[in-house]
Design an enzyme around this catalytic site. Sequence first.
Site, PDB file in Angstrom:
ATOM      1  N   SER A 101      -0.119  -6.991   1.755  1.00 43.25           N
ATOM      2  CA  SER A 101       0.941  -5.824   2.411  1.00 43.25           C
ATOM      3  C   SER A 101       0.217  -4.628   2.316  1.00 43.25           C
ATOM      4  CB  SER A 101       2.115  -5.920   1.737  1.00 43.25           C
ATOM      5  OG  SER A 101       2.069  -5.874   0.229  1.00 43.25           O
ATOM      6  N   ASP A 128      -3.687 -11.216  -3.477  1.00 44.52           N
ATOM      7  CA  ASP A 128      -3.571 -11.932  -2.328  1.00 44.52           C
ATOM      8  C   ASP A 128      -5.100 -12.028  -1.771  1.00 44.52           C
ATOM      9  OD1 ASP A 128      -1.169 -12.998  -1.249  1.00 44.52           O
ATOM     10  OD2 ASP A 128      -0.547 -10.963  -0.740  1.00 44.52           O
ATOM     11  N   LYS A 180      -3.308 -15.727  -4.833  1.00 48.94           N
ATOM     12  CA  LYS A 180      -2.194 -15.983  -4.025  1.00 48.94           C
ATOM     13  C   LYS A 180      -2.881 -16.481  -2.902  1.00 48.94           C
ATOM     14  CE  LYS A 180       1.302 -13.636  -2.489  1.00 48.94           C
ATOM     15  NZ  LYS A 180       1.370 -13.847  -1.184  1.00 48.94           N
ATOM     16  N   GLU A 234      -1.623 -18.656   1.281  1.00 47.71           N
ATOM     17  CA  GLU A 234      -0.485 -18.988   2.069  1.00 47.71           C
ATOM     18  C   GLU A 234      -1.027 -20.389   2.772  1.00 47.71           C
ATOM     19  OE1 GLU A 234       0.528 -16.370   5.180  1.00 47.71           O
ATOM     20  OE2 GLU A 234       0.824 -14.622   4.023  1.00 47.71           O
ATOM     21  N   GLU A 291       9.294 -17.005   1.002  1.00 42.89           N
ATOM     22  CA  GLU A 291       9.858 -15.645   1.593  1.00 42.89           C
ATOM     23  C   GLU A 291      10.570 -16.045   3.002  1.00 42.89           C
ATOM     24  OE1 GLU A 291       7.767 -11.858   3.857  1.00 42.89           O
ATOM     25  OE2 GLU A 291       6.547 -13.294   2.832  1.00 42.89           O
TER      26      GLU A 291
END
EC number: 2.1.2.11
Length: 286
Positions: free
Chosen positions: A68, A106, A135, A137, A203
Amino acid sequence: MNIATGSAGGAETSAPYGTTAPRRRTRIHHLREYKRRGEPWAMLTSYDTYTARIFDQAGIPVLLVGDSAANNVYGYESSLPVTVDEMLPLVRAVAGAAEHSLVVADLPFGSYQASPEQALHTAVMFMKAGAHAVKLEGGRRYAAHVEALVAAGIPVMGHLGFTPQSEHGLGGYRVQGRGDQAETLLADARAVQDAGAFAVVLEMVSSGAAKRVTGELEIPTVGIGAGPECDAQVLVWTDMAGLNTGQTPRFVKRYAEIGNELARAAGEFADDVRSGAFPAKEHSFD
């Protein structure tokens, strides 16, 4: 000793989260203890030294150097453009300032999807920059990636539900885990856990699905727009504290209006300069 996994003797225990007891570095086994004891914990994003130090001193056990940063640091419209080279300095800044918090970084879009080998190469760079964990996804499709990182001694946090790096394929921000999707979400969560992940972010997941996943996993779940039943909660700090003065998602609660206060301070500074009130004698040298 791996800073993320605990002391060499394995006897270290954590004080209950949120107490005034002397703090030690948050480690992965502490997060498992929190889940076992039913103690929810907080995670915030951080991209710089000052916020990392403030959040660390405030007792936030986990800091996320999130992709982000694409929006909140570099001004991109989505998280897709941010690169490894852009993320690494932010990881160094946060890790260097956080004395107690576990720092998770991330892996940005395009830096791990191609293969487990690519994921390992990228994760090593983030660990060398000071991260305690990374991290990524994805669920079953990326279980092999998670397994390769864990086998190399790199702690991994998963991320399921709405995955921002794939938003171009989902058609926008949509709640996940409803109806038949709940079974898919659970299967992905189990795959990530079985591959060795120490926690998983959920999320924009329906609260019912998040409750089920949380109840069936041994590892902690970290909710963001996933209801109150997750083991932990994370927010983007600029949303949480009101530095972002634009529209925020429904799941965000604002705890301050830093953007308005910063604008007030900047305007007052400009007025003082125009009027000659600043700098005054006390701000000058003889």
